[in-house]
Design an enzyme around this catalytic site. Structure first.
Site, short mmCIF file in Angstrom:
data_model
loop_
_atom_site.label_atom_id
_atom_site.label_comp_id
_atom_site.label_asym_id
_atom_site.label_seq_id
_atom_site.Cartn_x
_atom_site.Cartn_y
_atom_site.Cartn_z
N GLY A 120 0.84 -1.19 0.00
CA GLY A 120 0.00 0.00 0.00
C GLY A 120 0.87 1.24 0.00
O GLY A 120 2.02 1.19 -0.46
N SER A 121 0.34 2.31 0.53
CA SER A 121 1.05 3.58 0.45
C SER A 121 2.20 3.66 1.46
O SER A 121 2.20 2.96 2.48
CB SER A 121 0.07 4.73 0.70
N ALA A 170 2.77 6.13 3.42
CA ALA A 170 2.25 6.67 4.68
C ALA A 170 1.73 5.55 5.58
O ALA A 170 2.05 5.49 6.77
CB ALA A 170 1.15 7.68 4.39
N THR A 171 0.95 4.63 5.01
CA THR A 171 0.43 3.52 5.82
C THR A 171 1.57 2.59 6.22
O THR A 171 1.56 2.05 7.33
CB THR A 171 -0.66 2.75 5.05
N GLY A 172 2.55 2.43 5.34
CA GLY A 172 3.71 1.60 5.67
C GLY A 172 4.36 2.05 6.98
O GLY A 172 4.77 1.24 7.81
N GLU A 199 5.75 -3.45 0.68
CA GLU A 199 5.75 -3.05 -0.73
C GLU A 199 4.98 -1.75 -0.81
O GLU A 199 3.75 -1.75 -0.77
CB GLU A 199 5.08 -4.12 -1.60
N CYS A 218 1.61 0.07 -8.92
CA CYS A 218 2.72 0.51 -8.07
C CYS A 218 3.97 0.77 -8.90
O CYS A 218 4.56 1.84 -8.85
CB CYS A 218 2.99 -0.53 -7.00
P1 NAD Z 1 -3.32 2.45 1.49
O1 NAD Z 1 -2.01 2.50 2.20
O2 NAD Z 1 -4.25 3.59 1.66
O3 NAD Z 1 -4.14 1.16 1.93
C1 NAD Z 1 -3.60 -0.15 1.81
C2 NAD Z 1 -4.23 -1.05 2.86
O4 NAD Z 1 -3.81 -0.65 4.15
C3 NAD Z 1 -5.75 -1.03 2.87
O5 NAD Z 1 -6.21 -2.36 3.03
C4 NAD Z 1 -6.06 -0.20 4.11
O6 NAD Z 1 -7.30 -0.53 4.70
C5 NAD Z 1 -4.94 -0.61 5.02
N1 NAD Z 1 -4.62 0.35 6.08
C6 NAD Z 1 -4.82 1.69 6.10
N2 NAD Z 1 -4.35 2.22 7.25
C7 NAD Z 1 -3.84 1.20 7.96
C8 NAD Z 1 -3.17 1.10 9.22
N3 NAD Z 1 -2.93 2.17 9.99
N4 NAD Z 1 -2.74 -0.12 9.62
C9 NAD Z 1 -2.93 -1.21 8.86
N5 NAD Z 1 -3.56 -1.18 7.66
C10 NAD Z 1 -4.01 0.00 7.22
O7 NAD Z 1 -2.94 2.21 -0.04
P2 NAD Z 1 -3.94 2.14 -1.30
O8 NAD Z 1 -4.40 3.54 -1.59
O9 NAD Z 1 -4.92 1.07 -1.12
O10 NAD Z 1 -2.94 1.66 -2.46
C11 NAD Z 1 -2.23 2.54 -3.27
C12 NAD Z 1 -0.77 2.61 -2.85
O11 NAD Z 1 -0.21 1.30 -2.80
C13 NAD Z 1 0.09 3.37 -3.84
O12 NAD Z 1 1.00 4.19 -3.15
C14 NAD Z 1 0.85 2.26 -4.56
O13 NAD Z 1 2.07 2.66 -5.14
C15 NAD Z 1 1.03 1.27 -3.49
N6 NAD Z 1 1.26 -0.07 -4.03
C16 NAD Z 1 2.51 -0.63 -3.91
C17 NAD Z 1 2.77 -1.87 -4.46
C18 NAD Z 1 4.12 -2.51 -4.38
O14 NAD Z 1 4.25 -3.68 -4.72
N7 NAD Z 1 5.14 -1.81 -3.92
C19 NAD Z 1 1.74 -2.55 -5.13
C20 NAD Z 1 0.48 -1.95 -5.24
C21 NAD Z 1 0.25 -0.71 -4.67
#
Ligand code: NAD
Length: 478
Positions: free
Chosen positions: A231-232, A234-236, A253, A287
């Site tokens: 995911g993003s 920021a959430t990472g 990731e 991503c």
């Molecule tokens: P996001 O970080 O908003 O959400 C991802 C997941 O995290 C969701 O299931 C969400 O419910 C969960 N989440 C949110 N806050 C959380 C917390 N505090 N603790 C635990 N889980 C939480 O990301 P998104 O908008 O769904 O996805 C888009 C982002 O993901 C983009 O930045 C993209 O580049 C990245 N991405 C990376 C890869 C990779 O392989 N590196 C692949 C796909 C997407």
């Protein structure tokens, strides 16, 4: 079922898939079709108690799953791949409606096919014991053991494929898994898990359809030993904080802002199609998509024109229409990000070559392929991850400057260099990214490790490295 009547054609198999996951009842949250915005079903709303129950069940099921051994687990994962293939068309159609990506092109059918391929590879990849020392001083071996319960948290852009990336290796290594899908693509992921659970033993793989709060609790749960997060960035960071509670191992990731560098001497017509898909696969919501393109001055206009010519041949629209290869943005927030970045670029004086305003005639969340020329580093469209169908094309005259720009941001998922292969490989070695592709961008393979550097995260998925990353090393010494 919803009071809205879908105008898109659905099949009996489509309905059966929704029924399997309880999405046709009256309870739950309405889930819109990304293209038409009509309700396609209802997603369950699960809470803390459901999460606690899921983790406890996964923990209880883990020892027996591990005890089955690699051969039996691999057999079951191969059967799971067969099950995905049996339901491939219904899964692709649900994915297409919920996520927005068309059935055709490198999109929904491709994604479901990849799920089966990654399952098969995770099942078939050997992981041998390594003999570290074997001489008169002693004997030591390195083996890999299951961790326990793996928490898998995924995004909405490639929801099925990424779920499989997160769980296939984990299950193969003898872990059980609790999956928290993105709120935006819950139905597709629950449907996939349901199909996999046709063949897996009970409680080895459990989905919890919760929100961010549930994600945060899963991350920090004392019974979770590893978190696979995609995911993003920021959430990472939140995930890293959560792991301070349970010391869970992490694979992160995260977001990217991949640069592509077109070297002098490249052939614009020959590379245009691959550049296009590098940037616009899944309508840019990928991503490791090409998100900033640096083109040498000597062929700048030819590359811009060649890309515009390819873009003009790519139909966008409802994903269930077999003609389309580009779809809507998946959600309003992402649509707004893309609109804002393009509007800002225009106000700064950048040249909008094609696209540039919403394709409202197609539906609420459609934004056309947008090529933005005469733009420079520092513009938000270049420096921020757009995650949509808008590509900034930046002119450079010195390759050193292009490399400096490519490395200038705090992310490093992928990158690409285009031109003579030897020259491109030399430039690639100077680029800070987990993967640098030569004359292509974004292709992944189940045996080639994948992961980011800098703000794009850490840890590797796929292949032998991927198996190791969902296991704990153990030394047997003596
Ligand atoms: P996001 O970080 O908003 O959400 C991802 C997941 O995290 C969701 O299931 C969400 O419910 C969960 N989440 C949110 N806050 C959380 C917390 N505090 N603790 C635990 N889980 C939480 O990301 P998104 O908008 O769904 O996805 C888009 C982002 O993901 C983009 O930045 C993209 O580049 C990245 N991405 C990376 C890869 C990779 O392989 N590196 C692949 C796909 C997407």
């Amino acid at each position: 079922m919803s009071e809205h009547t879908p105008t898109v054609p659905t099949t009996t198999e489509d309905s059966a898939l929704l029924e399997r996951i309880g999405a046709t009842g009256r309870d739950g949250r309405d889930v819109p079709d990304a293209a038409t915005r009509e309700t396609i079903g209802r997603a369950p709303l699960q809470g803390v108690d459901d999460l606690e129950d899921a983790v406890a069940r996964a923990r209880a099921a883990q020892p027996a799953w591990e005890a089955l051994g690699h051969t039996e687990r691999s057999r079951l994962l191969t059967a799971a791949a067969d099950a995905v293939e049996e339901h491939a068309e219904a899964l692709a159609r649900l994915l297409s409606r919920e996520q927005g990506k068309p059935l055709n092109g490198p999109n929904a059918r491709f994604e479901v096919g990849a799920c089966a391929a990654w399952l098969r590879t995770a099942a078939a990849t050997p992981l041998e014991t390594e003999v570290i020392l074997d001489d008169e001083t002693g004997h030591a071996e390195l083996t890999y053991r299951a961790i326990g319960v793996v928490g898998a948290i995924g995004p909405w852009n490639w929801p099925l494929m990424i779920t499989i990336w997160q769980i296939a290796a984990a299950l193969r290594m003898g872990n059980t898994a609790v999956v928290k899908p993105s709120e935006y693509t819950t139905l597709s992921v629950l449907a996939l898990l349901s199909v996999l659970n046709d063949v897996l033993p009970p409680d080895v793989l459990i989905g919890v359809a919760g929100d961010r709060e549930i994600g945060a609790r899963l991350t920090a749960h004392p019974l979770v030993g590893k978190v696979m997060f995609t995911g993003s960035t920021a959430t990472g960071r939140r995930i890293v904080e959560g792991s301070a509670q349970n010391l869970a191992r992490l694979t992160l990731e995260l977001g990217g802002n991949d640069a592509g560098i077109v070297l002098p001497g490249a052939d614009p017509a020959a590379i245009a199609q691959d550049l296009f898909w590098g940037a616009f696969i899944n309508t840019g919501q990928t991503c490791a998509a090409l998100k900033r393109l640096y083109v040498h001055d000597s062929l700048y206009e030819q590359v811009v024109e060649a890309l515009a010519a390819v873009a003009a041949t790519m139909p966008m629209g409802n994903g269930l229409d077999e003609d389309n290869v580009l779809g809507p943005l998946q959600n309003r927030a992402q649509f707004d990000i893309v609109s804002r970045l393009v509007d800002d670029a225009r106000e700064r004086g950048a040249r909008i070559v094609t696209g540039g305003t919403p394709a409202s005639d197609l539906g609420e969340l459609f934004y056309p392929v947008t090529l933005v020329a005469d733009i420079a580093d520092g513009a938000p469209l270049v420096d921020e991850e757009q995650f949509g169908p808008a590509l900034p094309i930046i002119r450079y005259s010195d390759v050193d400057d292009a490399v400096r720009s490519a490395n200038g941001l705090d992310v490093g998922l992928g990158a690409s260099v285009w031109g003579d292969r030897d020259e491109a490989r030399a430039v690639a070695a100077r680029v800070q990214a987990g993967t640098v592709w030569i004359n292509s961008h974004g292709g992944v393979h189940p045996m080639i490790p994948f992961g980011g550097v800098k703000g794009s995260g850490y840890g590797l998925e796929f292949g032998v490295e991927g198996l190791k990353s969902v296991a704990v090393p153990q030394i047997i010494n003596g």
